[in-house]
Structure formats: structure tokens, C-alpha cells
Design an enzyme around this catalytic site. Structure first.
Site, PDB file in Angstrom:
ATOM      1  N   MET A 121     -24.830  -5.809  -5.122  1.00  0.00           N
ATOM      2  CA  MET A 121     -25.580  -6.909  -4.484  1.00  0.00           C
ATOM      3  C   MET A 121     -24.587  -7.800  -3.763  1.00  0.00           C
ATOM      4  SD  MET A 121     -27.896  -7.950  -7.779  1.00  0.00           S
ATOM      5  CE  MET A 121     -29.429  -8.823  -7.007  1.00  0.00           C
ATOM      6  N   CYS A 122     -25.277  -8.633  -2.506  1.00  0.00           N
ATOM      7  CA  CYS A 122     -24.804  -9.571  -1.770  1.00  0.00           C
ATOM      8  C   CYS A 122     -23.275  -9.102  -1.082  1.00  0.00           C
ATOM      9  CB  CYS A 122     -24.589 -10.797  -2.647  1.00  0.00           C
ATOM     10  SG  CYS A 122     -23.823 -12.132  -2.172  1.00  0.00           S
ATOM     11  N   ILE A 123     -22.396  -9.649  -1.533  1.00  0.00           N
ATOM     12  CA  ILE A 123     -20.978  -9.400  -0.870  1.00  0.00           C
ATOM     13  C   ILE A 123     -20.092  -8.177  -1.716  1.00  0.00           C
ATOM     14  CG2 ILE A 123     -19.620 -10.943  -2.378  1.00  0.00           C
ATOM     15  CD1 ILE A 123     -19.085 -10.010   1.353  1.00  0.00           C
ATOM     16  N   THR A 172     -28.326  -4.152  -1.796  1.00  0.00           N
ATOM     17  CA  THR A 172     -29.199  -5.034  -1.316  1.00  0.00           C
ATOM     18  C   THR A 172     -28.462  -6.466  -1.058  1.00  0.00           C
ATOM     19  OG1 THR A 172     -31.164  -6.059  -1.995  1.00  0.00           O
ATOM     20  CG2 THR A 172     -29.672  -6.116  -3.878  1.00  0.00           C
ATOM     21  N   PRO A 191     -20.976  -5.038  -2.176  1.00  0.00           N
ATOM     22  CA  PRO A 191     -20.728  -3.958  -1.673  1.00  0.00           C
ATOM     23  C   PRO A 191     -19.548  -3.472  -1.010  1.00  0.00           C
ATOM     24  CG  PRO A 191     -22.890  -4.615  -1.239  1.00  0.00           C
ATOM     25  CD  PRO A 191     -22.454  -5.676  -1.957  1.00  0.00           C
TER      26      PRO A 191
END
Lengths: 216, 216
Positions: B135-137, B189, B139
Site C-alpha cells: 500500500m501507499c509508498i 493500492t 510498492p
């Protein structure tokens, strides 16, 4: 703008502050319904700071406001800077912080007293007919302040007995439901007093928010 | 027993650790579907500890594992004590902790390296076809480790460019959706890369978990 919630934090983490799953569950439920959330906390030292692996008290002092700011993503006000008249309702998630930093129920049980800033906010809210929601152990705070109110902390007999000794009434409640005292405009849900995991906490939070919405 | 998730924490609070709303949103989504969640974190010092009101770095050292234990309610394992083979999938919530403590993307950008224990877990998971959610950063971590994977961090051009410089592909994605790389079994996401509040984070987390479930 949605209805304005004063969301009262007591730190970050259930052993010395706000129970994180409960706070976020209530936040999701409130935000999903368009409530406008303002985070608030007393600007004072935490009563204890715990090592969450060993349960030992650490020789370290953390601030309720600064730790609460972790849940609030940095956007939090001091309790003494707000007035109940600027909000439509007040919500108190649980965690030991509610019983250590917002009142001292965890130490003094039925002889507890409520932090003066928390008391002011809740008394002003109640006197003006504004609903109050509380989760987990936090219902002991309205139980202490308002004789005759009906609340739930699930079904723990010892805690329920202390609530009744403070002059409030306790009603048992399953984890996925909430107890509404319509006359006193107080909604409470058991959360981690009963929950086995975050999904149950969330379902109870959704029910609490549905019931609060009916009172508005 | 449900499918077993290794849920990787990087502290507690988005400025120096795990983003709390993201973690709990994913936890609710996973727990609602019966996943069996094990919290893990590296047992090391946080890269920084932030004052969440002022953004200043504090002269204080906190441990990733101990702070993560606040989200985990005390039940957390060290990353070096687990093996990917004992889990069905791995989930990484975001927050700066993912880019400071699990890798150093927040400091070195496209030249970042991944914490060796995090790398071991994710490489073993991927080599054994186990899905990874981020999620968020977060990835950026699979983007760094696995050339050619497709991920999203929402639509931030600068971060997307760094992801592509690391040899991964970036696909834009709205906040309430997730990007699935079926071949590499990675679901991502945007969460707070785009979200305006916890409800949007939760909707994205639910989508991520739905997509992860399809891969199992």
C-alpha cells in the site's frame, strides 16, 4: 460540511494510550458517513509508557498529545483549546489510555476521577444535548460523570459492577452491537472488551456510529 | 484455519513508521475474510523518530519492532524468526517507515536498497508464487527487488518515475482501486498517496485484499 466530531485520543497503543484498531475503526465508520473529524487530546504526560512486548513500564515519558498525533496524522488540537459548542458530538475510543490518561479508572476503579479537561468537554456536550460515543473501557468515563446513564463494556462482571457502583447502569451487549441511552444521548460498544480481532471491532464501531447518527 | 498472512510493520505512525490507518484498514479487510494474521517487523532501530506536531526529528531512538507492537497489540515476531514457506501471502502497509526502515527509498530514491530481512522474506515469497500486497509508498520495495513488476503508487509523477528507473512499471490507479500484476502476483493500492481520509484508505484496502484473494 458534515456533522463535527471531537474525537478524543489518549495516546497511541492500547497498553498506555488509545487502542489503535478501535480508533481507526471508528474513524472509517465516521468518515464513510461524511462526519468532519477533529482530533483532540490533553496536553500532558502519559501516566505510563509500556513496552508492548514485555508489558514492562519503561523509564520514559511520552506526551498524550504527541502520541495521539500519530493516529491523527499530525493534525490534533489540545483539549483545552476547543469548546463543545463547536462540535455536534464527541467520540472516545478505548484502550488503557482512556482509563489511565483521560481518567484514572485503571488505578482507582469506582473511585476514579476524570481529567478536568475531558470532564469539561463531556459535561458541556451533555448539557447541550450533544451525543457521546464511547468504546471498550471508555464508557467508564460517562459512567463516572453522569449518574444514571446506561452504558456497556460488553459482559465483564467486575467492570460492570464498578460501573454500577459509580451510579450508572450496565447493560450487557454483544461485540457487534451498541447500547444506546436515548435519554442521555450516550452510545457505547464493547470493542476489545470482547472482540477477538479488528473485524469485530469494526462491526461494533459501525453500529455505534449508526446509533450516534440517529441521535443527531 | 484461514490463509496465513505475514503482515510487515515498520513502526507506528506514518512520519517515521507504519501508516496507522492503512495498517488497520488492511487488518479489518483481511480479518473480515478470515485470514490468519501474523505481525512481523525487523528488530532494529528506527531511522528517525519524529515529533508528529512539528515534523522535527527527536533526539530519541525507538525500535521498529517495539513500536510496531503497538499496532500488533503486543503479538509480533521478529522478521528473522519467520520463513516465507510458513505463510500464504505477505502484506506491506505504507507510511514513511516503509521507505525509511524497510528500505531507504525516502533517502536514496531510485538508488535505494531493501533491508536484508525484508528482501529475504519477499524473495522467498515471490520465488514460491506467494502473493504480495503493498500500500501507499510500500510498492517501491517490490519495484526495487523484482525488475519488470507492475505496481501503483497512485499518480505521483516523481515517484512513478523513480519506480520506472528501478526497472519496474508504474500504472496510475484511483484511490478506491488496486493494480494487480497477475504474472508476478503483486497487488498494490495508492492509500494515502491519494486518499483524503480513512474511508478512502479502507476502500482501497478492501480492493487490495479482494485481488490478493483471487491470486490464492
Amino acid at each position: 460540511m458534515g456533522k463535527r466530531v471531537a474525537f478524543v485520543l489518549s495516546g497511541c497503543g492500547h497498553k498506555d494510550g488509545t487502542e489503535i484498531h478501535e480508533a481507526v475503526s471508528a474513524l472509517i465508520a465516521l468518515d464513510s458517513k461524511g462526519f468532519d473529524i477533529t482530533f483532540v487530546a490533553p496536553d500532558k504526560d502519559q501516566t505510563v509508557t509500556k513496552n508492548f512486548l514485555t508489558d514492562e513500564s519503561l523509564d520514559e515519558t511520552r506526551k498524550v498529545l504527541l502520541e495521539g498525533a500519530r493516529i491523527a496524522r499530525g493534525d490534533i488540537k489540545t483539549l483545552d483549546s476547543i469548546k463543545a459548542e463547536d462540535y455536534d458530538l464527541v467520540v472516545l475510543p478505548g484502550g488503557f489510555g482512556a482509563a489511565l490518561n483521560l481518567c484514572d479508572f485503571a488505578i482507582k476503579g469506582e473511585n476514579c476521577t476524570v481529567d478536568p479537561e475531558v470532564r469539561n468537554l463531556l459535561e458541556e456536550a451533555k448539557n447541550n444535548g450533544k451525543p457521546i460515543g464511547a468504546m471498550c473501557i471508555a464508557p467508564v468515563i460517562p459512567a463516572r460523570l453522569f449518574p444514571g446513564v446506561t452504558v456497556t463494556i460488553g459482559n465483564d462482571a467486575a467492570t460492570a459492577s464498578k460501573i454500577e457502583q459509580m451510579g450508572a447502569r450496565h447493560r450487557s451487549c454483544p461485540v457487534d452491537d451498541a447500547v444506546t441511552d436515548e435519554q442521555n444521548r450516550i452510545v457505547t460498544t464493547p470493542a476489545y472488551m470482547l472482540a477477538r480481532g479488528p473485524a469485530e471491532v469494526y462491526n461494533g464501531a459501525v453500529r455505534m456510529v449508526e446509533e450516534l447518527e440517529k441521535l443527531l
